[in-house]
Structures are given as C-alpha cells and as structure tokens.
Motif scaffolding. Structure first.
Motif, PDB file in Angstrom:
ATOM      1  N   THR A 202       0.832  -1.207   0.000  1.00  0.00           N
ATOM      2  CA  THR A 202       0.000   0.000   0.000  1.00  0.00           C
ATOM      3  C   THR A 202       0.864   1.253   0.000  1.00  0.00           C
ATOM      4  OG1 THR A 202      -1.678  -1.224   1.248  1.00  0.00           O
ATOM      5  CG2 THR A 202      -1.882   1.168   1.176  1.00  0.00           C
ATOM      6  N   ILE A 203       1.965   1.218   0.752  1.00  0.00           N
ATOM      7  CA  ILE A 203       2.886   2.359   0.764  1.00  0.00           C
ATOM      8  C   ILE A 203       3.451   2.602  -0.632  1.00  0.00           C
ATOM      9  CG2 ILE A 203       5.110   3.171   1.643  1.00  0.00           C
ATOM     10  CD1 ILE A 203       2.874   3.423   3.661  1.00  0.00           C
ATOM     11  N   PHE A 204       3.803   1.521  -1.314  1.00  0.00           N
ATOM     12  CA  PHE A 204       4.335   1.662  -2.672  1.00  0.00           C
ATOM     13  C   PHE A 204       3.286   2.254  -3.612  1.00  0.00           C
ATOM     14  CE2 PHE A 204       4.722  -0.040  -6.958  1.00  0.00           C
ATOM     15  CZ  PHE A 204       5.993   0.365  -7.300  1.00  0.00           C
ATOM     16  N   THR A 205       2.055   1.798  -3.497  1.00  0.00           N
ATOM     17  CA  THR A 205       0.995   2.300  -4.378  1.00  0.00           C
ATOM     18  C   THR A 205       0.743   3.784  -4.150  1.00  0.00           C
ATOM     19  OG1 THR A 205      -0.033   0.102  -4.347  1.00  0.00           O
ATOM     20  CG2 THR A 205      -1.384   1.945  -5.104  1.00  0.00           C
ATOM     21  N   ILE A 206       0.717   4.208  -2.884  1.00  0.00           N
ATOM     22  CA  ILE A 206       0.478   5.623  -2.576  1.00  0.00           C
ATOM     23  C   ILE A 206       1.648   6.484  -3.049  1.00  0.00           C
ATOM     24  CG2 ILE A 206       0.117   7.269  -0.706  1.00  0.00           C
ATOM     25  CD1 ILE A 206      -1.249   5.024   0.860  1.00  0.00           C
ATOM     26  N   ALA A 207       2.873   6.009  -2.808  1.00  0.00           N
ATOM     27  CA  ALA A 207       4.047   6.775  -3.245  1.00  0.00           C
ATOM     28  C   ALA A 207       4.127   6.847  -4.761  1.00  0.00           C
ATOM     29  CB  ALA A 207       5.312   6.137  -2.674  1.00  0.00           C
ATOM     30  N   ARG A 208       3.681   5.815  -5.421  1.00  0.00           N
ATOM     31  CA  ARG A 208       3.686   5.827  -6.889  1.00  0.00           C
ATOM     32  C   ARG A 208       2.748   6.894  -7.432  1.00  0.00           C
ATOM     33  NH1 ARG A 208       1.766   0.683 -10.637  1.00  0.00           N
ATOM     34  NH2 ARG A 208       2.088   1.689 -12.668  1.00  0.00           N
ATOM     35  N   ARG A 209       1.598   7.044  -6.810  1.00  0.00           N
ATOM     36  CA  ARG A 209       0.660   8.080  -7.249  1.00  0.00           C
ATOM     37  C   ARG A 209       1.193   9.481  -6.962  1.00  0.00           C
ATOM     38  NH1 ARG A 209      -4.737   5.308  -4.552  1.00  0.00           N
ATOM     39  NH2 ARG A 209      -4.851   3.481  -5.952  1.00  0.00           N
ATOM     40  N   SER A 210       1.951   9.614  -5.906  1.00  0.00           N
ATOM     41  CA  SER A 210       2.424  10.943  -5.503  1.00  0.00           C
ATOM     42  C   SER A 210       3.684  11.368  -6.245  1.00  0.00           C
ATOM     43  CB  SER A 210       2.684  10.967  -3.992  1.00  0.00           C
ATOM     44  OG  SER A 210       1.516  10.618  -3.269  1.00  0.00           O
ATOM     45  N   PHE A 211       4.624  10.441  -6.426  1.00  0.00           N
ATOM     46  CA  PHE A 211       5.943  10.814  -6.944  1.00  0.00           C
ATOM     47  C   PHE A 211       6.265  10.209  -8.304  1.00  0.00           C
ATOM     48  CE2 PHE A 211       6.175  10.401  -2.249  1.00  0.00           C
ATOM     49  CZ  PHE A 211       6.304  11.748  -1.934  1.00  0.00           C
ATOM     50  N   GLY A 212       5.512   9.198  -8.735  1.00  0.00           N
ATOM     51  CA  GLY A 212       5.843   8.540  -9.993  1.00  0.00           C
ATOM     52  C   GLY A 212       6.983   7.553  -9.828  1.00  0.00           C
ATOM     53  N   LEU A 213       7.156   6.704 -10.822  1.00  0.00           N
ATOM     54  CA  LEU A 213       8.181   5.674 -10.763  1.00  0.00           C
ATOM     55  C   LEU A 213       9.494   6.185 -11.338  1.00  0.00           C
ATOM     56  CD1 LEU A 213       6.197   2.475 -11.844  1.00  0.00           C
ATOM     57  CD2 LEU A 213       6.719   3.279  -9.539  1.00  0.00           C
ATOM     58  N   ARG A 214      10.549   5.609 -10.861  1.00  0.00           N
ATOM     59  CA  ARG A 214      11.889   5.953 -11.340  1.00  0.00           C
ATOM     60  C   ARG A 214      12.137   5.290 -12.693  1.00  0.00           C
ATOM     61  NH1 ARG A 214      17.247   3.570  -8.272  1.00  0.00           N
ATOM     62  NH2 ARG A 214      18.808   4.159  -9.823  1.00  0.00           N
ATOM     63  N   GLU A 215      12.679   6.057 -13.618  1.00  0.00           N
ATOM     64  CA  GLU A 215      12.996   5.541 -14.944  1.00  0.00           C
ATOM     65  C   GLU A 215      14.499   5.324 -15.051  1.00  0.00           C
ATOM     66  OE1 GLU A 215      11.491   7.731 -18.190  1.00  0.00           O
ATOM     67  OE2 GLU A 215       9.400   7.637 -17.552  1.00  0.00           O
ATOM     68  N   GLU A 216      14.873   4.109 -15.377  1.00  0.00           N
ATOM     69  CA  GLU A 216      16.284   3.777 -15.537  1.00  0.00           C
ATOM     70  C   GLU A 216      16.422   2.812 -16.705  1.00  0.00           C
ATOM     71  OE1 GLU A 216      20.105   2.186 -12.917  1.00  0.00           O
ATOM     72  OE2 GLU A 216      18.130   2.390 -12.011  1.00  0.00           O
ATOM     73  N   TYR A 217      17.369   3.096 -17.574  1.00  0.00           N
ATOM     74  CA  TYR A 217      17.566   2.301 -18.778  1.00  0.00           C
ATOM     75  C   TYR A 217      19.032   1.911 -18.889  1.00  0.00           C
ATOM     76  CZ  TYR A 217      13.112   4.554 -19.815  1.00  0.00           C
ATOM     77  OH  TYR A 217      11.824   5.022 -19.739  1.00  0.00           O
ATOM     78  N   ALA A 218      19.254   0.756 -19.520  1.00  0.00           N
ATOM     79  CA  ALA A 218      20.631   0.306 -19.717  1.00  0.00           C
ATOM     80  C   ALA A 218      21.388   1.225 -20.663  1.00  0.00           C
ATOM     81  CB  ALA A 218      20.640  -1.132 -20.249  1.00  0.00           C
ATOM     82  N   GLU A 219      20.673   1.839 -21.586  1.00  0.00           N
ATOM     83  CA  GLU A 219      21.286   2.759 -22.552  1.00  0.00           C
ATOM     84  C   GLU A 219      20.344   3.931 -22.751  1.00  0.00           C
ATOM     85  OE1 GLU A 219      24.104   4.071 -25.508  1.00  0.00           O
ATOM     86  OE2 GLU A 219      24.177   2.610 -23.888  1.00  0.00           O
ATOM     87  N   MET A 220      20.890   5.139 -22.718  1.00  0.00           N
ATOM     88  CA  MET A 220      20.080   6.343 -22.852  1.00  0.00           C
ATOM     89  C   MET A 220      20.733   7.308 -23.830  1.00  0.00           C
ATOM     90  SD  MET A 220      18.897   7.186 -18.932  1.00  0.00           S
ATOM     91  CE  MET A 220      17.973   8.618 -19.486  1.00  0.00           C
ATOM     92  N   ILE A 221      19.898   8.202 -24.345  1.00  0.00           N
ATOM     93  CA  ILE A 221      20.403   9.316 -25.141  1.00  0.00           C
ATOM     94  C   ILE A 221      21.101  10.304 -24.208  1.00  0.00           C
ATOM     95  CG2 ILE A 221      19.699  11.314 -26.504  1.00  0.00           C
ATOM     96  CD1 ILE A 221      19.628   8.870 -28.147  1.00  0.00           C
TER      97      ILE A 221
END
Length: 343
Positions: free
Chosen positions: A271-290
């Motif tokens: 539940t903490i994860f779900t609430i924090a996801r709505r408030s702050f959004g998920l972290r984006e991380e990629y193996a390769e980025m522009i």
C-alpha cells in the motif's frame, strides 16, 4: 509574379533517393549498414551499389545537433523525424540495451503526441513499430508492451477520421494502414515456445530463495503482478513485505518513503508503494540512454559516442582540463527527449 531565388528550406543540400522517397545525404551519413540496406534496397544497377557501399564506408556515429534556445544569431528548428533518423533509432531497436528506451519513447508518442506529428515523423514511427514487432517475434519477449502499442495505434487510427475519411493525406494513411497490417500479421504469428518438460531444472524444482531473488530483480510492479498470476509459487512470494519494501526503496528516496509512511501509519509496504507511486511517480532507468553533450549541443547514444568539437580543438580541450568530464554529458529520459521538439 513568381519569386525566383534559392530554396530557403535547404540550400545546397545533396539528396539521395530511397525507398521512402528523397532523403538528405547528411542524414543518411549517421545510419549504420543495416539501416542503409533497408532504405536503399531499391537500387539495382552496379553504379548504385557502389554508391551504397561508399555511403556505408562514410557512415559516422549516430548523433544529432539540436537548438536549445533561439537567439538573434541562432534561429533553429528541431525536427523529430530528422532526429530519429540521425540517431538511427531504426537499427537501435535490435539492441537489447536500447530496446526499453525506444519502446518507452514510442509509448509516449503513440499515447499523447501522435496527432501532432508531421507526415515524415509518422512514417518513421510506423517503421520503428514494425522493427519492434520483428524484434519481439525473434526474442519472444515484451509481447505485452507490443500489444499495448498496437492497441493505441489502432485506437488513434480509428479516431482520426472525419466523415469516414482520414484527416490528412490519403496516400500517406494508406501506407500507414499497410504498415499496421504488417505489424498485426507479425504480432499474430508470435508463438511462445514452451520449455521441454524433460529439461532440468524446472521452475518448480528451484528453492524458494531462488524464486524470491527473481522477483527482487523486477523493477516494474506490473511484472510482479503478472508473475503472481502465472505461478502459484510466485503468488505466495509476491505477498511478502520484503518484495514491496525493496521495490519502494528502488523507486523512491528515503525522504519520500518516510513522508508516505508518516501520512499513512499502519499500512503495509504494498500500500505504501501504491500511494508513493501516485504521488511521486516511478523511477525511470535504462541500460542505454540518449546523452546531451554540453559542449556541442549534440544528442548521441552513450555507448557509441559522437564527434565532439572538444576532441577537434586543442585550445578547447585546455579549457576543459579542470572540468569533470562526466558532467559534460547529460542523460536524457524519453519525456525530456520529446521536449526538444515542437509537438
């Protein structure tokens, strides 16, 4: 009275005939051999083949110079279609390190920005979608993301009609429709091959510690939910508090987690994860980025590099002697990448 003058759009440019039409030569210089073979596959005579081989030899690292701010001295316009071609997104789809980045970019374009794209950008987008479908069919992975992309493209195509006819060029939409049919045909032919039942070890033979480590490596909560639905062993592990606690610690900062727990006392970690996801959004991380080079205002792939002006000017290198080299290259997430263009 007609006005006779030089072509103000691209004076002095050299153009090359490709399968999709005429293209600027300087854009094709950034494409690799595979992309060139796709674009120039219509050439038949020996002279054209020699010219194609010459273009392959002269290919440079994929990069794209952009204009960050217009001034009195600099007035520029960033075109999305040219940037996608210069950065060679068409062949980058087949790189497992860059695949997630490109799929996320396509998801943003198809979901929110597709209606504002030019005809050239839409054509490049459909070509990229077709390459994504081919890559998914070969790797037998990311089938769910491909289905979501196809559903959104079909919904957009159905909504871009007025009086039963598509808005814009009918010829262009016929090409889009043909490309979509090819993508649907590729997607429908994907079959997930099941592992041999006699092959050891089976998933059920693994100890719970190994299965738990598999779940701990997943960064997308949708993958955890799908895993719990696919296997009863994972369904039990997916309810553990450790899974969701470490997932929350991966996506959010300690301050964000502390604030969420303080405002929601007594809640479990899911539940903490779900609430924090709505408030702050998920972290984006990629193996390769522009990456964006601050020296030459150039977009490039981190693993491939780019021809920077700092490497060509010794005097400029002396000025950067005391500067941290890591700070000169800024990672660009997909959402930030689209902000460079007028969509």
């Amino acid at each position: 009275m007609p006005f006779i003058s030089k072509d103000w759009r691209s004076p002095g440019e050299e153009w090359v005939k490709t399968v999709e039409g005429w293209e600027k030569k300087k854009i094709l210089e950034c494409a690799n051999n595979k992309t060139l073979s796709l674009l120039l596959r219509g050439e038949k005579d020996a002279g054209d083949k020699k010219e194609k081989d010459k273009k392959k030899e002269n290919a440079v690292q994929p990069h794209c110079h952009i204009t960050l701010k217009c001034t009195r001295e600099i007035a520029g316009f960033n075109g999305l279609s040219d940037a996608l071609k210069r950065l060679d997104f068409l062949s980058a789809v087949h790189d497992c390190r860059r695949f997630n980045y490109i799929v996320r970019l396509l998801d943003l374009l198809v979901s929110h920005r597709m209606g504002g794209l030019s005809g050239c950008a839409q054509r490049v987008l459909f070509n990229m979608l077709e390459e994504v479908a081919l890559e998914v069919s070969l790797s037998q992975q990311q089938t769910g993301r491909l289905r979501r992309l196809i559903e959104r493209v079909r919904a957009f195509s159905a909504g871009c009609c007025w009086g039963g006819r598509p808005l814009g060029s009918i010829i262009l939409w016929e090409k889009h429709k043909a490309a979509l049919e090819r993508i649907l045909q590729i997607a429908s032919s994907i079959t997930i091959t099941q592992p041999d039942e006699e092959q050891k070890p089976q998933w059920s033979d693994l100890p719970p510690e190994c299965r738990r480590e598999v779940l701990l490596r997943l960064s997308d909560p949708r993958d955890i939910e799908a895993s719990s639905e696919a296997c009863e062993h994972l369904a039990v592990l997916a309810q553990e508090q450790r899974i969701w606690r470490e997932l929350a610690q991966y996506h959010f900062t300690p301050q964000q987690i502390a604030t969420t727990r303080q405002n929601n006392p007594g809640k479990d970690w899911k539940t903490i994860f779900t609430i924090a996801r709505r408030s702050f959004g998920l972290r984006e991380e990629y193996a390769e980025m522009i990456q964006l080079c601050r020296n030459c205002r150039c977009l490039f792939w981190r693993s491939l590099g780019h021809p920077c002006i700092a490497d060509q000017d010794p005097a400029f290198q002396e000025k950067l002697a005391d500067v941290d080299q890591a700070s000169l290259h800024v990672p660009i997430p997909p959402q930030t990448f689209l902000k460079f263009f007028s969509l």
